[in-house]
Design an enzyme around this catalytic site. Sequence first.
Site, PDB file in Angstrom:
ATOM      1  N   ASP A 110       0.835  -1.201   0.000  1.00  0.00           N
ATOM      2  CA  ASP A 110       0.000   0.000   0.000  1.00  0.00           C
ATOM      3  C   ASP A 110       0.872   1.254   0.000  1.00  0.00           C
ATOM      4  OD1 ASP A 110      -2.736   1.194   0.412  1.00  0.00           O
ATOM      5  OD2 ASP A 110      -1.782   1.929   2.248  1.00  0.00           O
ATOM      6  N   GLU A 170      14.125 -16.053  -0.418  1.00  0.00           N
ATOM      7  CA  GLU A 170      14.476 -17.127   0.510  1.00  0.00           C
ATOM      8  C   GLU A 170      13.371 -18.180   0.593  1.00  0.00           C
ATOM      9  OE1 GLU A 170      15.432 -15.559   4.335  1.00  0.00           O
ATOM     10  OE2 GLU A 170      16.692 -13.952   3.517  1.00  0.00           O
TER      11      GLU A 170
END
Length: 578
Positions: free
Chosen positions: A228, A280
């Site tokens: 956002d 990751e």
Amino acid sequence: MSVDSVLSALASPLTLVHAADHTPGWWRSAVIYQVYPRSFRDLNGDGVGDLAGITAELHQLAELDIDAVWLSPFYRSPQRDAGYDVSDYCDVDPLFGTLADFDAMMAEATRLGLRLIVDLVPNHCSDQHTAFQAALAAPADSPERDMFIFRDGLGDAGELPPNNWQSHFGGPAWTRITEPDGTPGQWYLHLFDTSQPDFNWDNDAVHAEFERVLRFWLDRGVSGFRVDVAHALVKAPGLPEWGGRADGNSSHGFPGHEAPMFGQPALHDIYRTWRRILAEYGPDRILCAEANVDPLPRLADWVRPDEMHQAFNFPYLHAGLDVHRMRRVITDSLTALDAVGAPSTWVLSNHDVVRHATRFGYNGPAPRDGDGIGPADAQPYEELGRSRAAAASMFMLGLPGGAYLYQGEELGLPDGIDIPDHQRQDPTFGRTGGERLGRDGCRVPLPWCSGEAHAGFGAGADPWLPQPSSFAGLARDAQAASPSSHLNLYRRMLELRRELSLGQGSLAWLEDWCTDTSLAYLNGTTAVLLNVGPEPLELPAGQVLLRSSGTAEQAEDAHRLSSGETVWLEIYIEDTES
């Protein structure tokens, strides 16, 4: 099939803009469906949608043949801004359920083959967040205050705001606090509501906190984050004034790259770090920026290979049905993003704008540009708007790249117009004294079952916003039973989009059908034509696959495209290689 063979078959000039893209990455061609939890489905009967309601209806979204669901905020929040004022980023607000409910929803989405993307709100939090409460209790220049943007005021006694910036929701972007000893104190910055203090992204502790939040949700299985206000986290050093002392409205510069509260260079290092964290967890976790960045070539900076995976294409949303503007935005988007190896995205509606079925229901501009529409305004023509919305959606879903859908647009839902003032909840309405109606109209709860109370949204309390009377006839069950409904048109569009691999496809303008009142492109061997003029348009030779006004058999003239209609057709091409 080569461009030359298509060119020969059409006997018409083509302008190639974008080559087919088969780069790995599910998001590059994904259809992502936005769920606004408060308004999706109320299972516990309190008048507000909840996570259990989403879980119960996920199978209906899977039937649309979408790839992922994006959830607007469901975190703990006082709900001053419908959840975009977060008080705890790692918990579910009791209004929506519990973390166990989230895990159940995640499991059901996985079972159905749907990915979940969650909203992240890193520019600001709620004034009820423990970090901000600690800042209020601490002295000036303390580590607690440094989590946010506190400044001494101007004037002889600090009685004036530190600069002239104005809030997006109206009024000053600064609020003065009362210090613990009872004296008037410092001011804090909030680009939105007073209850939403901006974080200080010059502080490493803020970085560490949001990296913790990312890992919390990644560990629960989410496929990524829609970020956002991604363009506003970092502010220019010194917080310089903007637009003159009497102005300072950040919205006036929106999305101007010179505004000191937007697009600062340090943002890119933040998102590079986040990209490494997502990596990751595997190659299929994504970041999508809600970044109002202009002009389009600058948007490419946000989606370079080591930053965001996607960014919302707001220029396309705002292009309306202006065919010249649409062509320019599509060309510029694909050209700019191809240069960095990123896909474009396309969107027509979301929780912050008037639904496109209502926007397009005017012959001319809507009465309130970019804001809600009320009962005292000129009213849209609902059937006209719905017809044009279908045409616009079909044109968009034929484009290569990713597409975002907003809940209910597959039903052709209009905005809620007749919302009494006392029921409006958007903070914009209150902060502007009703001058701006705000975004409540596009957030009205969805209709599921035509014969049930509240059109099946929930069986208990009245919905948190009133539904228009037309919603019962537009309910999902009624539309599912009608072969010519908006819902079934969407189902067929999304099915064909996948069958024809349009999301991974190419784009070349069909110049003979690009006029002042029409726009046409070729994606592979599928031609997509939109007619916004008053007269029918002759189609090129080919097999009609789908019309926005219904099936090919229902067309008055199978060889013509009616006013306000879009068509997909397969171009006839001789196999010259056999």
